[in-house]
Design a protein around this motif. Structure first.
Motif, PDB file in Angstrom:
ATOM      1  N   LEU A 121       2.451   4.006   2.924  1.00  0.00           N
ATOM      2  CA  LEU A 121       1.572   3.336   2.580  1.00  0.00           C
ATOM      3  C   LEU A 121      -0.041   4.200   2.638  1.00  0.00           C
ATOM      4  O   LEU A 121      -0.493   4.462   1.953  1.00  0.00           O
ATOM      5  CB  LEU A 121       1.172   1.874   3.155  1.00  0.00           C
ATOM      6  CG  LEU A 121       2.232   0.987   3.362  1.00  0.00           C
ATOM      7  CD1 LEU A 121       2.009  -0.038   4.034  1.00  0.00           C
ATOM      8  CD2 LEU A 121       2.686   0.741   1.711  1.00  0.00           C
ATOM      9  N   ILE A 122      -0.555   5.192   3.761  1.00  0.00           N
ATOM     10  CA  ILE A 122      -1.832   5.807   4.004  1.00  0.00           C
ATOM     11  C   ILE A 122      -1.696   6.903   3.164  1.00  0.00           C
ATOM     12  O   ILE A 122      -2.345   6.608   2.498  1.00  0.00           O
ATOM     13  CB  ILE A 122      -1.843   5.800   5.688  1.00  0.00           C
ATOM     14  CG1 ILE A 122      -1.903   4.880   6.498  1.00  0.00           C
ATOM     15  CG2 ILE A 122      -2.600   6.844   5.862  1.00  0.00           C
ATOM     16  CD1 ILE A 122      -3.284   4.194   6.075  1.00  0.00           C
ATOM     17  N   GLU A 123      -0.905   6.991   3.282  1.00  0.00           N
ATOM     18  CA  GLU A 123      -0.244   8.495   1.825  1.00  0.00           C
ATOM     19  C   GLU A 123      -0.785   8.097   0.666  1.00  0.00           C
ATOM     20  O   GLU A 123      -1.259   9.114   0.176  1.00  0.00           O
ATOM     21  CB  GLU A 123       1.010   9.142   2.859  1.00  0.00           C
ATOM     22  CG  GLU A 123       1.882  10.540   1.768  1.00  0.00           C
ATOM     23  CD  GLU A 123       2.993  11.122   1.828  1.00  0.00           C
ATOM     24  OE1 GLU A 123       3.854  11.594   1.128  1.00  0.00           O
ATOM     25  OE2 GLU A 123       2.881  11.195   3.231  1.00  0.00           O
ATOM     26  N   MET A 124       0.140   6.899   0.519  1.00  0.00           N
ATOM     27  CA  MET A 124       0.051   6.666  -0.743  1.00  0.00           C
ATOM     28  C   MET A 124      -2.016   6.255  -1.430  1.00  0.00           C
ATOM     29  O   MET A 124      -2.337   6.634  -2.459  1.00  0.00           O
ATOM     30  CB  MET A 124       0.605   5.672  -1.460  1.00  0.00           C
ATOM     31  CG  MET A 124      -0.486   4.832  -2.441  1.00  0.00           C
ATOM     32  SD  MET A 124       0.798   6.015  -4.033  1.00  0.00           S
ATOM     33  CE  MET A 124       2.413   5.343  -4.326  1.00  0.00           C
ATOM     34  N   GLY A 125      -2.333   5.377  -0.716  1.00  0.00           N
ATOM     35  CA  GLY A 125      -3.614   5.415  -0.455  1.00  0.00           C
ATOM     36  C   GLY A 125      -4.649   6.620  -0.085  1.00  0.00           C
ATOM     37  O   GLY A 125      -5.576   7.143  -0.969  1.00  0.00           O
ATOM     38  N   ALA A 126      -4.486   7.179   0.537  1.00  0.00           N
ATOM     39  CA  ALA A 126      -4.589   9.286   0.550  1.00  0.00           C
ATOM     40  C   ALA A 126      -4.850   9.556  -0.568  1.00  0.00           C
ATOM     41  O   ALA A 126      -6.023  10.405  -1.175  1.00  0.00           O
ATOM     42  CB  ALA A 126      -4.437   9.663   1.896  1.00  0.00           C
ATOM     43  N   LEU A 141       8.568   2.450  -1.180  1.00  0.00           N
ATOM     44  CA  LEU A 141       8.674   3.263  -1.385  1.00  0.00           C
ATOM     45  C   LEU A 141      10.444   3.968  -0.684  1.00  0.00           C
ATOM     46  O   LEU A 141      10.380   3.903   0.910  1.00  0.00           O
ATOM     47  CB  LEU A 141       7.426   4.482  -0.558  1.00  0.00           C
ATOM     48  CG  LEU A 141       6.116   3.560  -1.172  1.00  0.00           C
ATOM     49  CD1 LEU A 141       5.188   4.275  -0.644  1.00  0.00           C
ATOM     50  CD2 LEU A 141       6.063   3.511  -2.642  1.00  0.00           C
ATOM     51  N   LEU A 142      10.812   4.864  -1.358  1.00  0.00           N
ATOM     52  CA  LEU A 142      12.427   5.039  -0.267  1.00  0.00           C
ATOM     53  C   LEU A 142      12.254   6.074   0.148  1.00  0.00           C
ATOM     54  O   LEU A 142      12.867   7.897   0.806  1.00  0.00           O
ATOM     55  CB  LEU A 142      13.553   5.278  -1.455  1.00  0.00           C
ATOM     56  CG  LEU A 142      13.220   3.814  -2.022  1.00  0.00           C
ATOM     57  CD1 LEU A 142      14.813   3.278  -2.972  1.00  0.00           C
ATOM     58  CD2 LEU A 142      13.827   2.373  -0.381  1.00  0.00           C
ATOM     59  N   ASP A 143      10.467   7.413  -0.876  1.00  0.00           N
ATOM     60  CA  ASP A 143      10.252   8.659  -0.812  1.00  0.00           C
ATOM     61  C   ASP A 143       8.780   8.594  -0.502  1.00  0.00           C
ATOM     62  O   ASP A 143       8.187   7.816  -0.570  1.00  0.00           O
ATOM     63  CB  ASP A 143      10.860   9.356  -1.338  1.00  0.00           C
ATOM     64  CG  ASP A 143      11.137  11.229  -1.908  1.00  0.00           C
ATOM     65  OD1 ASP A 143      10.366  11.844   0.077  1.00  0.00           O
ATOM     66  OD2 ASP A 143      11.648  11.055  -1.884  1.00  0.00           O
ATOM     67  N   HIS A 144       8.499   9.519   0.234  1.00  0.00           N
ATOM     68  CA  HIS A 144       7.470  10.336   0.021  1.00  0.00           C
ATOM     69  C   HIS A 144       6.348  10.356  -0.459  1.00  0.00           C
ATOM     70  O   HIS A 144       6.803  10.913  -1.562  1.00  0.00           O
ATOM     71  CB  HIS A 144       6.919  11.674   1.256  1.00  0.00           C
ATOM     72  CG  HIS A 144       7.921  11.528   2.848  1.00  0.00           C
ATOM     73  ND1 HIS A 144       6.802  10.497   3.200  1.00  0.00           N
ATOM     74  CD2 HIS A 144       8.357  12.362   3.421  1.00  0.00           C
ATOM     75  CE1 HIS A 144       7.295  11.089   4.619  1.00  0.00           C
ATOM     76  NE2 HIS A 144       8.722  12.324   4.691  1.00  0.00           N
ATOM     77  N   PRO A 145       5.163   9.850  -0.877  1.00  0.00           N
ATOM     78  CA  PRO A 145       4.549   9.862  -1.922  1.00  0.00           C
ATOM     79  C   PRO A 145       4.324  10.940  -3.337  1.00  0.00           C
ATOM     80  O   PRO A 145       4.231  11.049  -4.231  1.00  0.00           O
ATOM     81  CB  PRO A 145       3.070   9.091  -1.835  1.00  0.00           C
ATOM     82  CG  PRO A 145       3.287   7.615  -0.311  1.00  0.00           C
ATOM     83  CD  PRO A 145       4.753   8.834   0.197  1.00  0.00           C
ATOM     84  N   VAL A 146       4.199  12.192  -1.956  1.00  0.00           N
ATOM     85  CA  VAL A 146       3.899  13.562  -2.982  1.00  0.00           C
ATOM     86  C   VAL A 146       5.648  13.767  -2.896  1.00  0.00           C
ATOM     87  O   VAL A 146       5.220  14.415  -4.164  1.00  0.00           O
ATOM     88  CB  VAL A 146       3.165  14.735  -1.620  1.00  0.00           C
ATOM     89  CG1 VAL A 146       1.966  13.685  -0.671  1.00  0.00           C
ATOM     90  CG2 VAL A 146       4.855  14.393  -0.300  1.00  0.00           C
ATOM     91  N   ASN A 147       6.419  12.867  -3.008  1.00  0.00           N
ATOM     92  CA  ASN A 147       7.846  13.196  -3.357  1.00  0.00           C
ATOM     93  C   ASN A 147       7.914  13.071  -5.069  1.00  0.00           C
ATOM     94  O   ASN A 147       9.155  12.981  -5.649  1.00  0.00           O
ATOM     95  CB  ASN A 147       8.759  13.284  -2.790  1.00  0.00           C
ATOM     96  CG  ASN A 147       8.502  14.533  -2.017  1.00  0.00           C
ATOM     97  OD1 ASN A 147       8.153  15.257  -1.936  1.00  0.00           O
ATOM     98  ND2 ASN A 147       8.693  14.309  -0.793  1.00  0.00           N
TER      99      ASN A 147
END
Length: 699
Positions: free
Chosen positions: A445-450, A563-569
């Protein structure tokens, strides 16, 4: 054995348990057979009644109570679900068509009654039973995106006139049949009914508005207030010698604007559709005398055919006259006809009242043959109406309107919205609020928001809601605060990895959902990002989840993520779109923002019904192309158009080729407790990739 069954029939707890079992099992079975679920409930009443297993007794106090509550609730929901805003827009035409579709069937039914030897009072009552209608086909036009078609809105608005007028005729006919009628009594009845209607419509509206304003977020008390209002109105109706269903319907209209489309309305409809309303239909089945019913079909077939045929012909004539008055197309005329055909809510409730009321000699207002004919009428029209609506509504011209403004075409919508979008994208104060409560989903969630905040040169606001306590010096409060601080420290570390500024906050609040919404408003957030919750139990359905409340109460868009994977992917993004409403454009805007922040590719998927005209498909695709090319919503954006009757199956199948699916948050319900399966809900159950459920405030 008979003594044992008699004991069972006399036990209210056993009766209630049997009713619950019936409601749980039979409607889904009949819907799989492509029959309305209420037909299954009527069937259950017949099987469990005196002509079947005789496990339920229609004359028992408990069954009569359950059926009465269901009848009251049915009429209340019918009034609650009438869209008063749409009625106000087309009230002139709605009143004209309402008059046509009321008086023509009234005259036809009266003519049929007189020809079969009924008196004037009974004949007029038979006519009134044909005059109202239930919008069973509304979910179909809603699914096709045709609700904003003027002919459809006029038909919806006409429901108010036909239902009130039919119930008024019922009240007068019952008064005459009971021997209380005279010219003076009629005037007194109408005057008392007028004062009563004013008290309910305006008094209950004012009380409801004040109570909701003073109670704020106390949804459970607001729910109880609505229940109290409907039953007080029903008792008041009986005090002025009109049937209680009139009070219930007026109460529904009175609190319509008060509850809006919010969580309280959902609770009211859920309880009614799940429990009370099905009781009424089972009770109707218990009252059916099968030998008499078959005898009516065998020896009174011409009466049945006359009532059913008269209704179909009169409704068709009303729609045809409206076509020539307002120059509607034949497709619009046929759609109006099909929408006004089903006779369920007001018709069945009024028929039951007329069948049960007796004069001094013990004679009912309508006899068993007419009552059985009304049941046949309900069965035929509840199936025929939606089938015809599905056939004709697809031929309506594609509405060129926004969902919130009439007579505005798609291109003007884009011209107005897109410059605003570009200004918003340049906003230097882009803020993403991220509630943190699960350490296992926190990083994603933090990764997506960032990613989103970095793209817009904005900030993220991780917020942790610490549960409050009656005594703020309680050790549990300190423990909650420590746990929250640990979560926020971790959030800061993750944000630093993406070089995004974070402003973490801890909030102590009794209500997590309201704490999130209030924090977002205080920080003037542009977006709320939340983790997915699988809580779909009975408690969640009755009182809502945290996600439901945040969706409803927030001031800004909400993105709920599984999310089933990291947002960067997540770079291959699928966005199913139904139409180009403002809400859909905002969903595309969110998908574009994430794609641009992550070098992603967007595919816009539009599924057309097999009966959708080719020119509509071409026009929609052309508009989408303009959206992509002229306004550069995404550098790499594709359009996919698929013709299929099951949108959910198409979305699920297509999702296998994508990393992320962005769905618009959308919920709906229908009158009479007949829930419609939402495509989004079905997709959520079977989707195997990451997803985002994106919703606007108050959605």
């Amino acid at each position: 054995m008979e003594n044992f069954l008699s004991i069972l029939r006399g036990n209210p707890l056993v009766s209630f348990t049997i009713l619950l079992l019936v409601i749980l099992t039979l409607p889904p079975i009949f819907e799989r057979l492509r029959l309305p679920g209420l037909v299954g409930l009527l069937f259950a009443g017949v099987i469990l009644g005196k002509d079947g297993l005789y496990l339920l007794d229609a004359d028992s106090e408990s069954i009569e109570l359950f059926a009465d509550i269901g009848k009251i609730y049915l009429m209340f929901v019918a009034g609650l679900e009438i869209d008063l805003a749409e009625f106000r827009k087309t009230k002139g035409r709605s009143l004209v068509f309402g008059s046509l579709t009321f008086f023509l069937p009234l005259l036809m039914g009266t003519f049929v009654g007189l020809n079969f030897g009924f008196g004037w009072n009974s004949s007029i009552l038979i006519g009134s039973l044909l005059a109202s209608h239930t919008l069973l086909g509304f979910p179909i036009v809603q699914r096709l995106g045709m609700v904003k078609n003027q002919a459809v809105m006029v038909t919806i608005g006409a429901t108010i006139f036909t239902d009130i007028a039919a119930l008024l005729v019922l009240a007068i006919c019952v008064s005459i049949h009971s021997g209380d009628f005279s010219a003076a009594s009629l005037v007194m009845q109408l005057v008392s009914l007028g004062f009563y209607a004013i008290i309910i419509l305006f008094g209950f509206y004012w009380l409801g508005k004040e109570y909701f304003r003073r109670t704020g977020d106390e949804e459970s008390n607001q729910f109880l207030f609505v229940l109290l209002a409907v039953f007080l109105a029903s008792i008041g109706a009986q005090l002025i010698n009109v049937d209680k269903i009139i009070g219930a319907f007026l109460a529904g209209l009175a609190v319509n604007d008060v509850v809006g489309d919010g969580p309280v309305k959902e609770k009211v409809e859920f309880v009614g559709g799940t429990l009370f309303i099905p009781f009424f239909f089972v009770g109707m089945g218990l009252l059916l005398d099968i030998p008499a019913f078959l005898k009516t079909i065998q020896f009174q077939l011409f009466l049945v055919i006359s009532i059913v045929g008269g209704l179909i012909a009169a409704k068709f004539l009303a729609a045809t006259v409206a076509k020539f008055i307002y120059r509607y197309t034949w497709a619009e005329s046929f759609t109006m006809w099909s929408l006004s055909l089903p006779q369920v809510a007001a018709t069945l409730a009024a028929a039951l009242v007329a069948y049960q009321v007796k004069d001094a000699d013990g004679q009912t207002l309508i006899n068993e043959a007419v009552f059985n004919s009304v049941i046949v009428l309900m069965l035929i029209t509840s199936i025929l109406g939606p089938v015809l609506t599905a056939q004709f509504a697809t031929k309506l011209p594609l509405p060129k309107t926004r969902e919130d403004e009439e007579n505005r075409n798609i291109e003007s919508t884009l011209d107005e919205w897109l410059p605003q979008l570009k200004n918003e994208i340049k906003n230097d104060h882009f803020t993403v609020l991220i509630p943190i409560y699960n350490p296992y989903t926190q990083r994603d969630l933090i990764e997506m928001g960032a990613l989103l905040a970095k793209k817009e040169s904005g900030i993220i606001v991780p917020v942790s809601i610490a549960a409050a306590h009656v005594h703020m010096d309680d050790p549990q409060v300190d423990g909650n605060l420590k746990q929250s601080q640990i979560l926020l420290d971790r959030a800061i570390e993750i944000s630093q990895e993406f070089e995004v500024s974070a402003q973490p906050i801890i909030r102590i609040d009794d209500d997590a959902a309201q704490g999130i919404s209030r924090s977002a408003k205080e920080k003037n957030a542009n977006l709320i990002i939340m983790g997915w919750s699988e809580n779909t139990g009975l408690k969640a359905r009755l009182f809502g989840t945290i996600l439901d409340t945040v969706f409803w109460s927030s001031h800004c868009p909400v993105a709920v993520m599984r999310l089933l994977d990291h947002p960067v992917n997540l770079r291959r993004i699928l966005v199913p779109i139904k139409n180009l409403s403002q809400a859909t454009l905002e969903t595309i805007k969110f998908a574009q923002l994430f794609a641009d922040s992550n070098q992603g590719i967007i595919t816009l998927l539009h599924i057309c019904d097999r009966q959708t005209p080719q020119e509509q498909i071409t026009e929609f695709k052309t508009t989408l192309s303009k959206l992509i090319t002229e306004y550069e919503l995404s550098k790499e954006c594709k359009i996919k158009m698929i013709i299929h009757d099951s949108p959910s199956q198409v979305i699920i199948r297509a999702s296998h080729q994508f990393d992320l699916v962005v769905l618009r948050s959308f919920r709906r319900r229908t009158a009479g407790g007949l829930a419609v399966s939402d495509i989004t809900t079905e997709v959520l159950k079977k989707l195997s990739c990451s997803l985002v459920l994106f919703g606007q405030p108050h959605s």
